[in-house]
Enzyme design. Structure first.
Site, PDB file in Angstrom:
ATOM      1  N   SER A  13       1.087  -1.532  -0.103  1.00  0.00           N
ATOM      2  CA  SER A  13       0.034  -0.024  -0.068  1.00  0.00           C
ATOM      3  C   SER A  13       0.981   1.700  -0.392  1.00  0.00           C
ATOM      4  O   SER A  13       0.081   2.298  -1.204  1.00  0.00           O
ATOM      5  CB  SER A  13      -0.641   0.029   1.264  1.00  0.00           C
ATOM      6  OG  SER A  13      -1.603  -1.589   1.324  1.00  0.00           O
ATOM      7  N   GLY A  14       1.815   1.306   1.155  1.00  0.00           N
ATOM      8  CA  GLY A  14       2.609   2.834   0.538  1.00  0.00           C
ATOM      9  C   GLY A  14       3.398   2.473  -0.273  1.00  0.00           C
ATOM     10  O   GLY A  14       3.885   3.607  -0.565  1.00  0.00           O
ATOM     11  N   CYS A 165      -3.235  -3.666  12.025  1.00  0.00           N
ATOM     12  CA  CYS A 165      -4.918  -3.556  12.066  1.00  0.00           C
ATOM     13  C   CYS A 165      -6.047  -4.009  13.540  1.00  0.00           C
ATOM     14  O   CYS A 165      -5.421  -5.067  13.155  1.00  0.00           O
ATOM     15  CB  CYS A 165      -5.375  -4.311  10.617  1.00  0.00           C
ATOM     16  SG  CYS A 165      -7.471  -3.585  10.879  1.00  0.00           S
ATOM     17  N   LYS A 309      -1.194   0.235  13.155  1.00  0.00           N
ATOM     18  CA  LYS A 309      -0.627   0.273  11.631  1.00  0.00           C
ATOM     19  C   LYS A 309      -1.659  -0.724  10.909  1.00  0.00           C
ATOM     20  O   LYS A 309      -1.963  -1.111  10.169  1.00  0.00           O
ATOM     21  CB  LYS A 309       0.487  -0.609  11.623  1.00  0.00           C
ATOM     22  CG  LYS A 309       2.041  -0.588  12.051  1.00  0.00           C
ATOM     23  CD  LYS A 309       2.388  -1.758  12.375  1.00  0.00           C
ATOM     24  CE  LYS A 309       3.644  -1.647  13.495  1.00  0.00           C
ATOM     25  NZ  LYS A 309       4.648  -0.161  13.160  1.00  0.00           N
ATOM     26  N   THR A 310      -1.792   0.838  10.075  1.00  0.00           N
ATOM     27  CA  THR A 310      -3.177   0.396   9.069  1.00  0.00           C
ATOM     28  C   THR A 310      -3.301   0.708   7.909  1.00  0.00           C
ATOM     29  O   THR A 310      -2.444   1.989   7.513  1.00  0.00           O
ATOM     30  CB  THR A 310      -4.712   1.150   9.639  1.00  0.00           C
ATOM     31  OG1 THR A 310      -4.340   2.794   9.605  1.00  0.00           O
ATOM     32  CG2 THR A 310      -4.863   0.183  11.000  1.00  0.00           C
ATOM     33  N   ALA A 312      -5.101   3.462   6.649  1.00  0.00           N
ATOM     34  CA  ALA A 312      -5.675   4.658   6.686  1.00  0.00           C
ATOM     35  C   ALA A 312      -4.146   5.447   7.069  1.00  0.00           C
ATOM     36  O   ALA A 312      -4.599   6.845   7.110  1.00  0.00           O
ATOM     37  CB  ALA A 312      -7.177   4.757   7.575  1.00  0.00           C
ATOM     38  N   CYS A 345      -9.879   2.625  12.127  1.00  0.00           N
ATOM     39  CA  CYS A 345      -9.745   1.182  12.566  1.00  0.00           C
ATOM     40  C   CYS A 345     -11.182   0.714  12.356  1.00  0.00           C
ATOM     41  O   CYS A 345     -12.344   1.601  13.500  1.00  0.00           O
ATOM     42  CB  CYS A 345      -8.861   0.203  14.069  1.00  0.00           C
ATOM     43  SG  CYS A 345      -9.746  -1.388  13.986  1.00  0.00           S
TER      44      CYS A 345
END
Length: 417
Positions: A13-14, A165, A309-310, A312, A345
């Protein structure tokens, strides 16, 4: 030796979102992305969907797209994995033995699942009743275990490590509770949430709401319980009592959902110049710039940022990193953008309800909507199930979604951070 203006280590994702931002800024071929062609069979997964997969609402296929479709077209895909970082030399060593040089580096390698730290795993996943929503290999076993459940103990665990998450270990528990009620077996089930933490959730506002939910649904919460062993032959789970470390407690299980211990990727942990004492990439919590190397930034689960750590959180971090790294590239002295620790979350509490937790570094709620998001909501559930996946594929991975900060300001008439 290959050389890039910006090198991104990791295509999750990042890595995808940041690479997309810089690929649109720089000439074609200036950005390189290191992501193994063999990892996950060249597939990128929207992992937040796996909670819904474990509950039978989505399939693993729904969460997947080919890696070639999500990486930015103007970037160069280096189909290899990182062996080590050499920040003093501005190079990254690959598993193939090659080295890649960079002017600026973004580390986005995510977090490592460590099932093998629990005795009896991963072998126990080959037996009935044991699943985990954290892996494509085991997430379908979660729903199968739920469908097969007839009576006994259903246990849901949380490890004694940082995890991605942090709400996911209990989301599947609430889904399981509703599933069992719908199928007439809830009165034959004892549901346990055995967590290594000393609280149900880290932010008091949402923890208070969740305590009411577990009490109403007669779910037993055991704090300071760390899963250390699974005995599939006797269907037993052994927990270390963290407030009495010399003692253990054994539970029989009919269903066992495991959240594995997690840790920094080996390539980060073994690159001592790059990581903090914890083994995670050592970055400034506000700017995301490395604390010792000004041309290195980190994003997401592989960093030591003190927030949940998500995905979002990564969305909010992405624009901070981009703006601050641009300042460094343009030789501007001051980084104007600061990350406040925003993370979100969506705590799914069943097949149609969700508590939408949003908060900052200090545990202060940063809620997007001008309502009490600690209350269960159908709107929040449909955002999680139907809207967020589209937002992820169409905007986030293309570098065009930086979190709900502007939306929050608008909905709160400018009276919010």
């Amino acid at each position: 030796m290959k050389s890039f203006k910006v090198l991104v280590a990791g295509g999750g994702s990042g890595g995808c979102s940041v690479a997309a931002k810089f690929a649109s800024l720089l000439p074609k071929g200036s950005v390189g992305i290191i992501e193994s062609a063999e990892i996950l069979f060249q597939t990128h997964y929207y992992q937040p969907m796996w909670t819904l997969v474990g509950g039978g609402m989505k399939s693993v296929k729904d969460s997947a797209k080919p890696m070639s479709e999500v990486l930015p077209k103007k970037a160069v895909w280096i189909k290899d994995s990182v062996a080590s970082f050499k920040p003093k030399e501005n190079t990254v060593s690959l598993s193939s033995g090659e080295n890649v040089q960079y002017e600026y580096l973004v580390v986005a390698l995510g977090i490592k699942l460590e099932y093998n730290r629990i005795k009896g795993l991963p072998e126990a996943f080959e037996t009935p009743g044991v699943g985990s929503n954290y892996s494509t290999e085991y997430v379908d076993k979660t729903f199968q275990s739920l469908k097969d459940f007839k009576e006994g103990n259903a246990i849901f665990t949380f490890p004694n490590t940082p995890v991605k998450c942090a709400g996911a270990p209990q989301k599947i528990m609430y889904i399981a509770d509703e599933y069992m009620r719908k199928h007439g077996v809830r009165d034959k089930a004892n549901i346990y949430f055995n967590t290594s933490l000393g609280a149900l959730f880290g932010v008091k506002k949402y923890a208070d709401a969740l305590w009411k939910i577990v009490e109403e649904r007669k779910i037993s919460v055991n704090l300071m319980h760390e899963l250390v062993e699974v005995k599939p032959d006797t269907r037993e789970a052994v927990f270390r009592l963290l407030n009495k470390p010399e003692e253990t407690k054994t539970y029989k299980y009919s269903m066992l959902h495991i959240t594995p211990p997690m840790g920094p990727p080996d390539a980060v942990k073994n690159s001592t110049d790059l990581c903090a004492e914890s083994g995670y990439v050592d970055v400034d919590k506000y700017t995301l710039q490395h604390t010792r190397f000004s041309n290195i930034f980190g994003i997401g689960d592989c960093t030591n940022l003190p927030t949940s750590k998500t995905a979002a959180a990564i969305a909010a971090q992405g624009n901070i990193l981009y703006q601050n790294m641009k300042c460094v590239m343009e030789k501007k002295s001051d980084s104007k953008e600061k990350y406040d620790g925003y993370t979100s979350c969506p705590l799914v509490t069943g097949y149609s309800k969700c508590v939408l937790a949003e908060f900052d570094y200090d545990g202060n709620p940063l809620e997007t909507f001008p309502i009490n998001q600690a209350r269960e909501s159908r709107l929040a559930f449909h955002m999680k199930k139907d809207i967020m996946p589209t937002l992820y594929w169409q905007l986030f991975l293309r570098g065009m979604w930086n979190g709900p900060r502007l939306t929050r300001k608008l909905l709160h008439l400018g009276m919010s951070k």
